[in-house]
Design a protein around this motif. Structure first.
Motif, mmCIF file in Angstrom:
data_model
loop_
_atom_site.group_PDB
_atom_site.id
_atom_site.type_symbol
_atom_site.label_atom_id
_atom_site.label_comp_id
_atom_site.label_asym_id
_atom_site.label_seq_id
_atom_site.Cartn_x
_atom_site.Cartn_y
_atom_site.Cartn_z
ATOM 1 N N ASP A 273 0.848 -1.190 0.000
ATOM 2 C CA ASP A 273 0.000 0.000 0.000
ATOM 3 C C ASP A 273 0.880 1.234 0.000
ATOM 4 O O ASP A 273 2.061 1.154 -0.326
ATOM 5 C CB ASP A 273 -0.977 -0.007 1.182
ATOM 6 N N GLU A 274 0.308 2.399 0.379
ATOM 7 C CA GLU A 274 1.054 3.653 0.297
ATOM 8 C C GLU A 274 2.258 3.712 1.225
ATOM 9 O O GLU A 274 3.121 4.574 1.079
ATOM 10 C CB GLU A 274 0.131 4.846 0.575
ATOM 11 N N THR A 275 2.353 2.775 2.181
ATOM 12 C CA THR A 275 3.546 2.730 3.039
ATOM 13 C C THR A 275 4.748 2.149 2.299
ATOM 14 O O THR A 275 5.871 2.253 2.781
ATOM 15 C CB THR A 275 3.289 1.873 4.291
ATOM 16 N N CYS A 276 4.510 1.508 1.157
ATOM 17 C CA CYS A 276 5.545 0.844 0.341
ATOM 18 C C CYS A 276 6.099 -0.416 0.998
ATOM 19 O O CYS A 276 7.081 -0.988 0.526
ATOM 20 C CB CYS A 276 6.682 1.804 -0.013
ATOM 21 N N VAL A 277 5.506 -0.853 2.108
ATOM 22 C CA VAL A 277 5.905 -2.111 2.739
ATOM 23 C C VAL A 277 5.241 -3.262 1.982
ATOM 24 O O VAL A 277 4.042 -3.225 1.715
ATOM 25 C CB VAL A 277 5.477 -2.154 4.215
ATOM 26 N N ILE A 278 6.019 -4.262 1.612
ATOM 27 C CA ILE A 278 5.482 -5.415 0.887
ATOM 28 C C ILE A 278 5.279 -6.558 1.874
ATOM 29 O O ILE A 278 6.197 -6.935 2.603
ATOM 30 C CB ILE A 278 6.424 -5.840 -0.251
ATOM 31 N N ARG A 279 4.066 -7.098 1.903
ATOM 32 C CA ARG A 279 3.711 -8.184 2.818
ATOM 33 C C ARG A 279 3.341 -9.421 2.012
ATOM 34 O O ARG A 279 2.981 -9.315 0.833
ATOM 35 C CB ARG A 279 2.540 -7.747 3.711
ATOM 36 N N SER A 280 3.427 -10.588 2.650
ATOM 37 C CA SER A 280 3.171 -11.819 1.896
ATOM 38 C C SER A 280 2.573 -12.890 2.772
ATOM 39 O O SER A 280 2.636 -12.837 4.005
ATOM 40 C CB SER A 280 4.471 -12.329 1.269
#
Length: 295
Positions: A273-280
């Protein structure tokens, strides 16, 4: 994700918007460096200063807007003021080599430290580190000296490959090529969205991924900015075995999911999202904001 890390990522998103279009005044550059230009940007408290530091094309665009709209478009780039409104404070460290983001007195600091600068003619590349406790991230910032000003043109995460990994055996099972490509695509999309919002401040985040894309023979516009390849003209977009779905949420928020077309025991779904953190997640479902971030 903790509120502290949310503040870090939001602060860096704002800083990313800001740095992508910053520059220093001619007077500062006569005896200064690209680092000095960045410091002037970060410490600016005047909208007029911000506008003067934007790329020529953006500045020319803003100059054509009504005064009130022009001021509103530029206010988002006042880093210090925006951080204070979110409960944070950005101050220069005592050694003068970094900036510290503090949410509350006595809590851990988030430190932005410039590491290296490479200059070749009219181009400069700066490397800096964002560090909180045992978490760190390297960022590269591209600058260009144009029109008697240093103007920042690019910003993104450094994803270098260590030479050892090319020769030594892996100790752990590596991520599948498709999953790695999907995560890399999400990073590209995040960078493109930041660039789009900075180039078209009156629009902000794009309404869809097609707005980031476009055909090769088209001129870049808010409807088709040509920042990513044309595969994203379709919705949902499919690339490298993954289906990408983008959702704009109000003003200043978005989400992107990446799901494998064929899920297997080695598959992984992603979210950003807009935080640019990629989750999986390895579960057969779309990843969400509640899933763990990639290491």
């Amino acid at each position: 994700m903790t509120r502290k890390f949310c503040l870090l990522t939001e602060a860096f998103r704002l800083l990313g918007f800001f740095l992508m279009f910053g520059t220093a005044s001619a007077g500062a550059l006569q005896g200064g460096t690209p680092e000095a230009a960045l410091e002037e940007i970060v410490t600016a408290d005047s909208v007029e200063t911000i506008i003067r530091h934007l790329p020529v094309k953006v500045q020319e665009h803003l100059d054509k807007l009504p005064s009130a709209q022009r001021m509103l478009a530029a206010e988002k780039f006042l880093v210090g003021r925006n951080l204070e409104q979110r409960g944070g404070k950005l101050t220069k460290s005592s050694d003068g080599n970094s900036w510290e983001l503090v949410e509350k007195e006595g809590e851990p600091k988030v430190v932005f430290t410039w590491k290296k600068t490479f200059i070749a003619g009219d181009d400069a590349l700066l490397q800096f580190e964002i560090k909180e406790a045992n978490r760190s991230q390297l960022i590269l910032v591209g600058m260009r000296y144009e029109g008697s000003e240093w103007r920042l043109s690019e910003i993104g995460e450094w994803r270098g490959t260590k030479i050892e990994t090319e020769f030594l055996p892996e100790e752990e099972k590596p991520e599948t090529p498709l999953a790695s490509a999907a995560a890399s695509t999400l990073r590209t999309l995040n960078t493109a969205i930041v660039s789009y919002a900075s180039t078209y401040p009156e629009t902000g985040f794009p309404p869809n991924l097609a707005a980031l894309s476009g055909e090769d023979n088209e001129e870049a516009t808010p409807e088709h900015a040509r920042l990513i390849d044309s595969v994203f003209m379709r919705s949902p977009a499919v690339k490298a075995g993954y289906e990408f779905r983008y959702t704009a949420i109000g003003v200043g928020h978005y989400q992107i999911t990446a799901m494998p077309l064929r899920f297997s025991e080695d598959s992984r779904s992603f979210f950003t999202d807009e935080t640019c953190v990629i989750r999986s997640t390895t579960e057969n479902r779309p990843a969400t904001v509640n899933d763990p971030p990639l290491e």
